[in-house]
Scaffold this motif. Structure first.
Motif, PDB file in Angstrom:
ATOM      1  N   ARG A 154       0.834  -1.204   0.000  1.00  0.00           N
ATOM      2  CA  ARG A 154       0.000   0.000   0.000  1.00  0.00           C
ATOM      3  C   ARG A 154       0.868   1.253   0.000  1.00  0.00           C
ATOM      4  N   ALA A 155       1.915   1.270   0.803  1.00  0.00           N
ATOM      5  CA  ALA A 155       2.792   2.437   0.875  1.00  0.00           C
ATOM      6  C   ALA A 155       3.490   2.697  -0.453  1.00  0.00           C
ATOM      7  N   LEU A 156       3.950   1.645  -1.100  1.00  0.00           N
ATOM      8  CA  LEU A 156       4.621   1.804  -2.389  1.00  0.00           C
ATOM      9  C   LEU A 156       3.657   2.328  -3.445  1.00  0.00           C
ATOM     10  N   ALA A 157       2.429   1.826  -3.419  1.00  0.00           N
ATOM     11  CA  ALA A 157       1.424   2.312  -4.368  1.00  0.00           C
ATOM     12  C   ALA A 157       1.096   3.774  -4.123  1.00  0.00           C
ATOM     13  N   GLU A 158       0.967   4.143  -2.865  1.00  0.00           N
ATOM     14  CA  GLU A 158       0.655   5.536  -2.548  1.00  0.00           C
ATOM     15  C   GLU A 158       1.792   6.467  -2.949  1.00  0.00           C
ATOM     16  N   ALA A 159       3.021   5.924  -3.038  1.00  0.00           N
ATOM     17  CA  ALA A 159       4.166   6.716  -3.514  1.00  0.00           C
ATOM     18  C   ALA A 159       4.274   6.711  -5.034  1.00  0.00           C
ATOM     19  N   GLY A 160       3.394   5.936  -5.719  1.00  0.00           N
ATOM     20  CA  GLY A 160       3.354   5.976  -7.174  1.00  0.00           C
ATOM     21  C   GLY A 160       3.675   4.692  -7.900  1.00  0.00           C
ATOM     22  N   ALA A 161       4.067   3.633  -7.180  1.00  0.00           N
ATOM     23  CA  ALA A 161       4.485   2.403  -7.846  1.00  0.00           C
ATOM     24  C   ALA A 161       3.295   1.514  -8.198  1.00  0.00           C
ATOM     25  N   ASP A 162       3.405   0.815  -9.320  1.00  0.00           N
ATOM     26  CA  ASP A 162       2.513  -0.305  -9.611  1.00  0.00           C
ATOM     27  C   ASP A 162       3.041  -1.514  -8.845  1.00  0.00           C
ATOM     28  N   VAL A 163       2.137  -2.449  -8.519  1.00  0.00           N
ATOM     29  CA  VAL A 163       2.502  -3.514  -7.582  1.00  0.00           C
ATOM     30  C   VAL A 163       2.130  -4.890  -8.125  1.00  0.00           C
ATOM     31  N   ILE A 164       3.058  -5.823  -7.997  1.00  0.00           N
ATOM     32  CA  ILE A 164       2.771  -7.249  -8.132  1.00  0.00           C
ATOM     33  C   ILE A 164       2.804  -7.824  -6.724  1.00  0.00           C
ATOM     34  N   GLY A 165       1.675  -8.327  -6.264  1.00  0.00           N
ATOM     35  CA  GLY A 165       1.577  -8.886  -4.925  1.00  0.00           C
ATOM     36  C   GLY A 165       1.599 -10.400  -4.977  1.00  0.00           C
ATOM     37  N   ILE A 166       2.469 -11.000  -4.176  1.00  0.00           N
ATOM     38  CA  ILE A 166       2.655 -12.446  -4.216  1.00  0.00           C
ATOM     39  C   ILE A 166       2.428 -13.032  -2.824  1.00  0.00           C
ATOM     40  N   SER A 167       1.691 -14.132  -2.788  1.00  0.00           N
ATOM     41  CA  SER A 167       1.456 -14.839  -1.532  1.00  0.00           C
ATOM     42  C   SER A 167       0.958 -16.238  -1.857  1.00  0.00           C
ATOM     43  N   ALA A 168       1.191 -17.170  -0.933  1.00  0.00           N
ATOM     44  CA  ALA A 168       0.707 -18.533  -1.149  1.00  0.00           C
ATOM     45  C   ALA A 168      -0.809 -18.587  -1.179  1.00  0.00           C
ATOM     46  N   GLY A 169      -1.455 -17.688  -0.459  1.00  0.00           N
ATOM     47  CA  GLY A 169      -2.916 -17.684  -0.405  1.00  0.00           C
ATOM     48  C   GLY A 169      -3.544 -16.497  -1.105  1.00  0.00           C
ATOM     49  N   MET A 170      -2.811 -15.871  -2.022  1.00  0.00           N
ATOM     50  CA  MET A 170      -3.310 -14.666  -2.681  1.00  0.00           C
ATOM     51  C   MET A 170      -4.558 -14.961  -3.513  1.00  0.00           C
ATOM     52  N   GLU A 171      -5.600 -14.153  -3.322  1.00  0.00           N
ATOM     53  CA  GLU A 171      -6.805 -14.278  -4.125  1.00  0.00           C
ATOM     54  C   GLU A 171      -6.522 -13.839  -5.555  1.00  0.00           C
ATOM     55  N   ASP A 172      -7.238 -14.453  -6.499  1.00  0.00           N
ATOM     56  CA  ASP A 172      -7.052 -14.086  -7.908  1.00  0.00           C
ATOM     57  C   ASP A 172      -7.462 -12.644  -8.167  1.00  0.00           C
ATOM     58  N   SER A 173      -8.475 -12.166  -7.452  1.00  0.00           N
ATOM     59  CA  SER A 173      -8.942 -10.795  -7.637  1.00  0.00           C
ATOM     60  C   SER A 173      -9.641 -10.316  -6.377  1.00  0.00           C
ATOM     61  N   ASP A 174      -9.742  -9.002  -6.256  1.00  0.00           N
ATOM     62  CA  ASP A 174     -10.473  -8.347  -5.180  1.00  0.00           C
ATOM     63  C   ASP A 174      -9.944  -8.664  -3.782  1.00  0.00           C
ATOM     64  N   SER A 175      -8.633  -8.866  -3.673  1.00  0.00           N
ATOM     65  CA  SER A 175      -8.032  -9.020  -2.343  1.00  0.00           C
ATOM     66  C   SER A 175      -7.974  -7.659  -1.661  1.00  0.00           C
ATOM     67  N   GLU A 176      -7.756  -7.664  -0.376  1.00  0.00           N
ATOM     68  CA  GLU A 176      -7.642  -6.400   0.359  1.00  0.00           C
ATOM     69  C   GLU A 176      -6.465  -5.578  -0.159  1.00  0.00           C
ATOM     70  N   VAL A 177      -5.348  -6.242  -0.454  1.00  0.00           N
ATOM     71  CA  VAL A 177      -4.191  -5.481  -0.930  1.00  0.00           C
ATOM     72  C   VAL A 177      -4.444  -4.952  -2.342  1.00  0.00           C
ATOM     73  N   GLU A 178      -5.153  -5.690  -3.153  1.00  0.00           N
ATOM     74  CA  GLU A 178      -5.492  -5.159  -4.482  1.00  0.00           C
ATOM     75  C   GLU A 178      -6.363  -3.920  -4.358  1.00  0.00           C
ATOM     76  N   ARG A 179      -7.312  -3.944  -3.424  1.00  0.00           N
ATOM     77  CA  ARG A 179      -8.160  -2.768  -3.238  1.00  0.00           C
ATOM     78  C   ARG A 179      -7.342  -1.585  -2.725  1.00  0.00           C
ATOM     79  N   ASP A 180      -6.371  -1.854  -1.862  1.00  0.00           N
ATOM     80  CA  ASP A 180      -5.482  -0.782  -1.379  1.00  0.00           C
ATOM     81  C   ASP A 180      -4.744  -0.119  -2.539  1.00  0.00           C
ATOM     82  N   VAL A 181      -4.164  -0.944  -3.400  1.00  0.00           N
ATOM     83  CA  VAL A 181      -3.364  -0.428  -4.518  1.00  0.00           C
ATOM     84  C   VAL A 181      -4.257   0.324  -5.500  1.00  0.00           C
ATOM     85  N   ALA A 182      -5.430  -0.230  -5.777  1.00  0.00           N
ATOM     86  CA  ALA A 182      -6.357   0.438  -6.699  1.00  0.00           C
ATOM     87  C   ALA A 182      -6.806   1.779  -6.147  1.00  0.00           C
TER      88      ALA A 182
END
Length: 253
Positions: free
Chosen positions: A26-54
């Motif tokens: 979230r901090a990197l996105a707020e500073a202007g970066a696009d983000v690839i988020g990786i996790s073993a349990g990452m949702e395909d879409s609409d995760s909390e971190v995806e909403r933060d970045v969007a």
């Protein structure tokens, strides 16, 4: 343009689904970066971190990868290093912990924690970092720990791995600094996340911890935001091999 502006850069954050990783993304996105988020349990879409970045107006890509699987980590490194759009910032935050006294700490737990917290970090950084070295620029940030400096209690594998992370940070910085790649680490203090729930639910341990923290509180994941953006930015252009504690003053006590 501010030296802290990350507009147009691509950041990869592992362990991004929750806790410290989510706050870093979230901090990197707020500073202007696009983000690839990786996790073993990452949702395909609409995760909390995806909403933060969007919400910050930046693009997000979700990747599910199990850092306990060496083949999956190697495939991930090959994928990221071979993309047309290069990775500018790699945040190695994925991790796990197993708690047991050393005499009861089994081989399986030891091997899992070392694989996820250290071996996988090196394998991924080797692949992505090689591309950075070739381009002559890039930022690598590891998540270290207070247990990179101390022994801890009943977490021998985690302590060994986090000591290894600080050594790896310095070793890679020595090799890659001449090629324009900054390698540093952040050492979070006692942060209120899933990894520390057992400590926070133990009234004796949590009291002892709070009594030692000059800031007199557990940290929040968002307390890591400023350090993350700093080390990912041009403002840290002459910072190499550093391990930056964000610990409420714990190590200074």
């Amino acid at each position: 343009m501010s030296a802290f502006d990350l507009t147009g850069r691509l950041a990869v954050v592992t362990g991004a689904r929750r806790g410290i990783g989510r706050a870093m993304a979230r901090a990197l996105a707020e500073a202007g970066a696009d983000v690839i988020g990786i996790s073993a349990g990452m949702e395909d879409s609409d995760s909390e971190v995806e909403r933060d970045v969007a919400a910050a107006g930046r693009s997000f890509e979700a990747i599910r990868a199990d850092f306990a699987d060496p083949e999956a980590v190697r495939a991930l490194g090959t994928d990221l290093a071979g993309r047309e759009r290069p990775v500018d910032i790699l945040v190695n935050n994925a991790g796990t912990i197993r708690r047991a006294p050393a005499v009861e700490h089994g081989d399986a737990d030891w091997e899992l924690v070392l694989q996820v917290n250290l071996t996988a970090q090196f394998a991924l950084t080797r692949a992505v970092g090689a591309a950075m070295v070739t381009r002559g620029r890039g930022k690598v940030i590891f998540t270290a720990s207070l247990l990179s400096f101390q022994g801890g209690i009943t977490v021998p594998s985690y302590t060994a791995a986090k000591h290894g992370v600080t050594g790896l940070t310095k070793a890679l910085a020595n090799e890659w600094a001449p090629h324009g790649v900054n390698v540093n680490a952040i050492a979070p203090g006692y942060i209120a996340t899933d990894n520390t729930r057992a400590l926070r639910e133990d009234p004796v341990r949590t009291r002892a911890i709070l009594d030692r923290i000059p800031a007199a509180r557990w940290g929040d994941a968002d307390d890591l935001a400023g350090a993350t953006v700093f080390l990912a930015s041009d403002a840290a252009g002459y910072v190499h091999g550093a391990v930056l504690p964000v610990d409420g003053g714990w190590l200074g006590r």
